[in-house]
Design an enzyme around this catalytic site. Structure first.
Site, mmCIF file in Angstrom:
data_model
loop_
_atom_site.group_PDB
_atom_site.id
_atom_site.type_symbol
_atom_site.label_atom_id
_atom_site.label_comp_id
_atom_site.label_asym_id
_atom_site.label_seq_id
_atom_site.Cartn_x
_atom_site.Cartn_y
_atom_site.Cartn_z
ATOM 1 N N SER A 185 0.820 -1.214 0.000
ATOM 2 C CA SER A 185 0.000 0.000 0.000
ATOM 3 C C SER A 185 0.854 1.266 0.000
ATOM 4 C CB SER A 185 -0.978 -0.049 1.174
ATOM 5 O OG SER A 185 -1.966 0.930 0.990
ATOM 6 N N ASP B 149 -9.891 -4.610 -4.360
ATOM 7 C CA ASP B 149 -9.271 -3.686 -3.403
ATOM 8 C C ASP B 149 -10.108 -2.409 -3.304
ATOM 9 O OD1 ASP B 149 -7.665 -1.876 -2.008
ATOM 10 O OD2 ASP B 149 -5.805 -2.533 -2.987
ATOM 11 N N HIS C 236 -7.332 -5.520 -0.527
ATOM 12 C CA HIS C 236 -6.163 -4.685 -0.249
ATOM 13 C C HIS C 236 -5.040 -5.462 0.440
ATOM 14 C CE1 HIS C 236 -4.129 -0.890 0.136
ATOM 15 N NE2 HIS C 236 -4.161 -0.877 1.460
#
Ligand code: 9J3
Length: 288
Positions: A154, A201, A233
């Protein structure tokens, strides 16, 4: 008699084993490599946390293999927003069993932005190199300074891309997973980059983050994009243990191919890759 029976059954079992392996290798030239890269590798590993500190990141753990041949390539891994090492540290042990020295870091502040995570990753790369020079380190004289990779989740994936964008000449591979960086443009990346994404996601939606990130990497840079159909995610995090087989396999193969220059791993990414992978992936690209 009993001795002879055991002898013949041994031959019989060996013949079956030989014919099975040649059968699977006709169907898929990667079969045994696919199998071995889908789980923990051949090396026993150790981990340690006692090392010189760096101002760019908080704590860190270094995972490394025992009994590896030659110098070790290094990998630095950064977590995402509010995350800690444990959210991503399965990569540390997994990659170490396959022969890499891996530093998994905590950011100074769990809310650090991708820019800070990029600096943290490059500092962690320098730490790995320095461990190779530090006499008290378990990695003394075991590090290959010229084989270094960055990874991250991320905002840490945004950090890995920013690090690669600014420091491609210092790196051999980058592997962002479900990367987060609004308007991220990584057109200066020349280091081979594997972008891992999840179609489901909702935190870093793939069409706003990972896909444009991938597309911003200039033509001519080796790159691959793999988007897991059901992936959210956290598709490549410690928690997604059902996907560690395929995630680890692509990640390790990317390092073997681009960091170690081992051409046996090229067809993990070309048209001859596992056909069963296609069922898991909603989008896949490989360009070089
Ligand atoms: O690192 C991440 O998981 C990014 C998540 C996110 O939405 O950050 C917004 C501030």
């Amino acid at each position: 008699m009993q001795h002879a029976l055991r002898y013949y059954s041994l031959i019989f079992v060996s013949l079956i084993a030989i014919s099975c392996s040649s059968m699977t290798s006709r169907m898929d030239p990667n079969a045994s490599l696919v199998e071995s890269l889908s789980r923990q590798g051949p090396h026993q590993i150790r981990a340690y946390i006692s090392m010189p500190e760096a101002p760019e990141y908080g704590g860190a753990t270094i995972y490394y293999p025992l009994n590896a041949n030659g110098l070790l390539g290094g990998v630095a891994v950064a977590p995402g927003f509010t995350e800690r090492q444990r959210h991503i540290n399965w990569w540390g042990s997994r990659l170490a069993t396959h022969g890499y020295a891996v530093i998994v870091l905590d950011t100074n502040d769990p809310r650090d932005r991708p820019e800070a995570r990029a600096l943290a990753l490059m500092a962690a790369v320098r730490t790995l190199r320095a461990e190779g020079q530090r006499q008290e380190s378990p990695l003394f004289e075991k590090i290959d300074n010229n084989r270094m990779a960055v990874m991250g989740h991320s905002m840490g994936g945004g950090g890995a891309l920013l690090a690669a964008n600014a420091n491609s000449n210092e790196l051999s591979a980058a592997i962002p997973f479900t990367s987060w960086q609004p308007e991220g443009n990584f057109s200066n990346v020349t280091v081979p980059t594997l972008v891992i994404a999840g179609a489901a996601d909702s935190i870093a939606p793939v069409d706003v983050h990972a896909w444009p990130h991938y597309q911003s990497i200039a033509v001519g840079t080796p790159k691959a994009f793999m988007e897991v159909t059901e992936g959210d995610h956290f598709v490549a995090n410690s928690s997604a243990s059902d996907l560690h087989g395929i995630m680890g396999r692509y990640g390790i193969a990317w390092l073997k191919l681009h960091m170690d220059k081992d051409e046996r791993y090229r067809n993990f990414f070309t048209a001859s890759r596992q056909s069963s992978d296609s069922a898991l992936l909603s989008r896949y690209e490989f360009e070089e």
